[in-house]
Design an enzyme around this catalytic site. Structure first.
Site, mmCIF file in Angstrom:
data_model
loop_
_atom_site.group_PDB
_atom_site.id
_atom_site.type_symbol
_atom_site.label_atom_id
_atom_site.label_comp_id
_atom_site.label_asym_id
_atom_site.label_seq_id
_atom_site.Cartn_x
_atom_site.Cartn_y
_atom_site.Cartn_z
ATOM 1 N N LEU A 527 0.826 -1.212 0.000
ATOM 2 C CA LEU A 527 0.000 0.000 0.000
ATOM 3 C C LEU A 527 0.855 1.254 0.000
ATOM 4 C CD1 LEU A 527 -2.742 -0.967 2.603
ATOM 5 C CD2 LEU A 527 -3.081 -0.631 0.163
ATOM 6 N N ASP A 645 6.366 13.663 12.285
ATOM 7 C CA ASP A 645 6.442 13.481 10.838
ATOM 8 C C ASP A 645 5.083 13.730 10.172
ATOM 9 O OD1 ASP A 645 7.657 13.016 8.427
ATOM 10 O OD2 ASP A 645 7.685 10.836 8.599
#
Ligand SMILES: *[C@@H]1O[C@H](CO)[C@@H](O)[C@H](O)[C@H]1NC(C)=O
Ligand SMILES: *[C@@H]1O[C@H](CO)[C@@H](O)[C@H](O)[C@H]1NC(C)=O
Ligand SMILES: *[C@@H]1O[C@H](CO)[C@@H](O)[C@H](O)[C@H]1NC(C)=O
Ligand SMILES: *[C@@H]1O[C@H](CO)[C@@H](O)[C@H](O)[C@H]1NC(C)=O
Ligand SMILES: *[C@@H]1O[C@H](CO)[C@@H](O)[C@H](O)[C@H]1NC(C)=O
Ligand SMILES: *[C@@H]1O[C@H](CO)[C@@H](O)[C@H](O)[C@H]1NC(C)=O
Ligand SMILES: *[C@@H]1O[C@H](CO)[C@@H](O)[C@H](O)[C@H]1NC(C)=O
Ligand SMILES: *[C@@H]1O[C@H](CO)[C@@H](O)[C@H](O)[C@H]1NC(C)=O
Ligand SMILES: *[C@@H]1O[C@H](CO)[C@@H](O)[C@H](O)[C@H]1NC(C)=O
Ligand SMILES: *[C@@H]1O[C@H](CO)[C@@H](O)[C@H](O)[C@H]1NC(C)=O
Ligand SMILES: *[C@@H]1O[C@H](CO)[C@@H](O)[C@H](O)[C@H]1NC(C)=O
Ligand SMILES: *[C@@H]1O[C@H](CO)[C@@H](O)[C@H](O)[C@H]1NC(C)=O
Length: 813
Positions: A527, A645
């Site tokens: 994915l 992040d």
């Protein structure tokens, strides 16, 4: 037709109070009176000059009973801020009661039969008039306008801006949202200057040890004790100390008192909270929470005394909105069926004599509750022990009502059980004894119970135990995981009953590597790839199959297993609609994998940077969602989580295009103790805050920076670093946006389609750009908190003109 009538009713609800607005200056002459009649009769209230507050009769339920009270007259949400009370009981008046403003006794409330129900006990002096002030204060004045009595000094459960408490001032909670009788919670500004909240032992007024305190006592510094509790007109609530210091009751930014109604209320469930409600609002608005105290009311009750938030024998559970709910264990029921905070009583008689009388050992069922404790009901500690021995020991002990077991320790407890709460950190089991049959206590058991009956009974028992597990599993899921996961647990529970306990203990399912290999078909369908590893699509074979995303972590986990588990527990405890839900993990040999729910619409990056631009409204919704998710991680989890992040690749979209942050909690997991050298810089180029490159500490503000960049990307639908851009000055989005903003050229760069132009102020691109620029300030202290960002996005606080993001003239590329 029906619609028209509803519309009429609806508008009359708004219009009636306003229609009398013009006629009032807030002053009420002696001799004036009000009669308790049906709602909407303009004669049954007196309005303040602005029309914001009304004093009068408030109908309770079916319009047969009324409460003399003050409420917000302009808003449809019915909110009472003061009500007539005597001996701390609300003065409920039957239909037809009157209140007169008299010169000698102030306000006098009489029943239709002429019986005096309540009166304001004015200090010496003759009342000249009453004033319904715009602050929400109803004041009785003498002819020199000196105040003789005021509702601001006659506290109920709510404080309003402008109101001040002297020492010994207190708020008392009501019974429920709609029952104004005295409840069990009290906020007291003590003689020693400490502001405390505690439960009280009804029917006495004795307060238990507080579960919240500001600790504004004399302490080490003379003069640091609280002098007044001030709710100033700007909406700040603080304890003012003798030496002039201010100590806020809760951290949180204030909202504008000009644009919002503001109140602080001791709720019926013991939560003290500040709320705001936008004035002049036309849309679908309601009271918004600004802050609430304490953070976890179920666990904040001291373990040394008191009956607990929920009363004896009850169990307190914290809901997602930080409000408590109280539940009786099986075999117990509410003492007062109308008052869930009043405690529970056993439906059976338990005692050594009673047990003896029945002449059999098989009197009780044992039900198991997970992570429930009644900390101050212990009478013996047994150690080291096993869970089985703990259960057995309590079962055979006629004094024992429940035993809890965790890490080799067995605690036996007696009735009444107090301070009951759910505490996920316990990792414990509670064995609670529930009498099988409570109807034949005085007689020996039936000599020949026919087989059929016994069978039926035991199957009943089974169902009961089953339902407890079911209830517990639903409940745990509710606490910690989104509905998607709920379904997952649910199905899973049915198939593998043994695994249930596993899930209940840690709230996460532990998978074997083999299971995941099968689920992902040998890790074939990729994915995506990120800093932490590769993500594969998979299907867990339960029910009709549940789709999941399996992430194979490739980083080295320092401190190994223990750290992995600790961090997983933190991640597993997060639950927010803007976060991706972690379902389980695998920790086998060197394999470390995380199993997440599968989100169908991919990443924000692919959504945002596709050929067709998503709609502006949809983008703004996503930005708000990301902000709320981050706010939750920073401030609302039990352990603060800094993401480190944030970027569009880490924000996923569900079926409804709701933003869901992923990969949170991993930065810490994989980077434990690494120094902040360049090699250790987390995050992704273009999104990282400048403090990563300097010696400044890394705080939650790094996420605010990255959020700012993402927000600008969302506004412009372009990547933060666009190396392909032919015009060099446009390559770095943040620099370019600020230059345009400073040059007043925003319009030139924003593609202003019709959709954007038709928007209301809240959604204007300029405002969002300003918020973005605030977030990307080089100086972390200038960046707003995520809470502030959310408030700016929601339009509850104003957005000021941002300074230049860079303090130096040159900006790093
Ligand atoms: C308010 O209006 C009443 C008459 O309606 C008047 O008697 C009174 O003086 C006014 N009060 C003030 C403060 O203006
Ligand atoms: C309430 O309103 C009705 C008409 O709507 C009026 O006849 C009645 O007198 C009012 N009640 C009082 C106490 O003024
Ligand atoms: C409010 O006023 C009533 C009547 O004067 C009095 O009985 C009651 O004790 C007062 N309540 C508080 C909290 O001061
Ligand atoms: C209260 O007001 C009503 C209506 O104005 C009047 O009939 C009654 O006599 C008044 N009662 C007192 C005690 O002033
Ligand atoms: C009445 O309200 C005004 C502001 O609307 C305020 O300045 C004043 O202090 C209030 N008076 C009392 C007695 O609360
Ligand atoms: C409020 O609760 C009290 C105590 O439970 C009860 O006596 C009273 O009837 C209730 N009042 C209403 C209006 O329901
Ligand atoms: C606080 O301490 C000072 C001296 O240290 C004392 O004079 C004062 O009375 C104390 N205040 C209270 C409220 O106890
Ligand atoms: C209210 O208190 C806050 C915080 O102490 C302060 O910033 C603000 O100026 C005060 N407002 C007024 C009107 O005094
Ligand atoms: C609210 O509306 C009133 C009148 O319509 C106006 O005077 C006031 O400035 C408005 N307040 C805000 C905050 O928009
Ligand atoms: C108003 O908002 C609430 C939740 O925010 C929602 O449940 C409700 O359906 C909305 N009502 C209308 C009329 O839009
Ligand atoms: C026995 O238990 C049932 C339900 O468990 C309850 O309805 C009933 O009131 C109890 N009887 C007694 C005497 O406590
Ligand atoms: C607890 O002990 C009783 C009595 O031995 C037994 O019937 C029951 O199954 C045990 N329950 C658990 C969960 O171990």
């Amino acid at each position: 037709m029906a619609f028209t009538i509803r519309l009429l009713l609806f508008s009359s609800m708004f219009l009636l109070p306003v229609s009398v607005l013009a006629q009032t200056n807030g002053s009420i002459a002696v001799g004036a009176s009000l009669t308790a009649t049906a709602e909407g009769n303009s004669s049954s209230s007196w309005l303040s000059p602005s029309g914001d507050f009304a004093f009068g009769f408030w109908p309770l339920g079916n319009n047969d009973l009324f409460l003399l009270s003050i409420w917000y007259a302009k808003i449809p949400d019915r909110t009472v801020v003061w009500y007539a009370n005597g001996d701390n009981e609300a003065a409920v008046a039957p239909k037809g009661s009157t209140v007169n403003l008299t010169a000698n006794s102030g306000l006098v409330l009489k029943s239709p039969q002429g019986e005096e129900l309540w009166k304001s006990e004015t200090s010496v002096g003759v009342v000249a008039n009453g004033v319904m002030n715009d602050t929400g204060n109803f004041v009785l004045q003498d002819s020199n306008s000196k105040s003789l009595w005021e509702t601001f000094n006659n506290h109920t459960d709510t404080m309003l801006p402008g109101q001040t408490f002297e020492r010994s001032g207190k708020l008392l909670s009501r019974q429920s949202e709609t029952n104004y009788s005295k409840g069990r919670f009290q906020l007291l500004f003590q003689e020693d200057g400490n502001l405390v909240i505690s439960t009280i032992n009804l029917p006495t007024q004795f307060p238990n040890e507080p579960y919240y305190a500001t600790h504004t006592t004399n302490g080490t510094v003379a003069g640091s004790e609280g002098k007044e509790l001030v709710f100033n007109v700007s909406g700040y609530l603080y304890v003012l100390s003798e030496n002039g210091g201010k100590s806020n009751v809760a951290v949180g930014d204030a909202v504008s008192a000009r644009d919002n109604y503001i109140r602080a209320t001791l709720n019926f469930d013991g939560i003290f909270a500040q709320y705001y409600y936008p004035k002049n609002s036309t849309g679908n608005v309601s009271w918004n929470l600004l802050w609430s105290e304490p953070d976890d009311i179920c666990r904040s009750q001291p373990e040394t005394s008191g009956v607990g938030i929920c009363g004896y024998n009850s169990i307190c559970t914290l809901k997602e909105d930080k409000r408590p709910t109280c539940e009786c264990p099986t075999g117990f029921s509410l003492l007062d069926p109308n008052y869930p905070y009043g405690g529970c009583k056993p439906d059976f008689i338990q005692g050594c004599e009673e047990d003896e009388l029945s002449g059999t050992k098989d009197l009780y069922d044992v039900e198991v509750l997970t992570n429930v404790d009644w900390p101050i009901s212990d009478y013996i500690e047994l150690k080291p022990f096993t869970a089985e021995k703990c259960n057995e020991s309590c079962f055979q002990d006629c004094l024992c009502a429940v035993a809890t077991f965790s890490s080799e320790t067995c605690l036996k407890k007696k009735l009444p059980l107090s301070n009951g709460r759910v505490d996920m950190s316990l990792n414990s089991k509670a064995f609670i004894k529930v009498r099988k049959d409570n109807s034949t206590l005085q007689f020996p058991p039936m000599p020949n119970p026919d087989d059929k009956k016994t069978k039926k009974k035991s199957s009943n028992t089974l169902i009961r135990v089953e339902s407890i597990i079911l209830a517990a599993s639903i409940f745990v899921s509710f606490m910690f995981c989104a509905a998607a996961c709920l379904g997952f647990f649910f199905v899973f529970r049915k198939k593998h009953v043994r695994s249930v306990e596993n899930i209940l203990d840690s709230n996460l399912h532990s998978f074997s590597y083999q299971e995941l290999q099968e689920a992902t078909n040998g890790f074939t369908e990729e994915l995506g790839r990120g800093a932490f590893g590769v993500v594969y699509k998979g299907t867990i074979q339960i029910g009709s199959g549940v789709q999941v995303a399996v992430k194979k972590l490739n980083g080295v986990i320092q401190d190994g297993e223990k750290e992995f588990k600790t961090e997983l527990r933190v991640i597993g405890k997060t639950h927010h609609k803007n976060l991706v839900c972690l379902v389980g993990y695998c920790d086998e040999g060197q394999h470390r994998l995380l199993v997440y729910e599968f989100l169908s619409k991919g990443t924000l990056a692919s959504f945002l940077f596709a050929d067709t631009k998503p709609s502006w409204t949809q983008r703004i919704e996503i930005a708000c969602g990301v902000a709320k998710g981050l706010l939750y991680l920073h401030e609302e989890c039990s352990t603060q989580v800094i993401h480190c992040d944030i970027k569009p690749q880490n924000i996923l979209l569900d079926d409804y295009y709701t933003a869901r942050i992923s990969d949170f909690g991993l930065a810490k997991l994989l980077m434990i103790n690494q120094s902040k050298t360049h090699t250790a810089i987390r995050g992704t180029k273009g999104y990282v805050a400048p403090e990563w490159f300097s010696n400044m500490p890394i705080t939650a503000k790094v996420d605010v920076y990255s959020f700012g960049v993402v927000l600008l990307e969302i506004i412009y639908c372009r990547r933060s670093v666009d190396a392909d851009n032919s015009r060099e000055e446009r390559a770095i989005l943040t620099d370019w946006v600020y230059d345009c903003y400073r040059g007043g050229m925003l319009d030139a760069v924003l593609v202003l389609d019709n959709e954007v132009q038709a928007l209301d102020d809240r959604m204007k691109p300029e405002k969002l750009v300003m918020i973005g620029i605030w977030c990307i300030q080089d100086d972390p202290s200038l960046r707003p908190t995520m809470r502030k960002v959310v408030q700016m996005l929601e339009g509850v606080v104003e957005v000021h003109v941002p300074p230049c993001p860079s303090s130096h003239t040159t900006r790093t590329g």
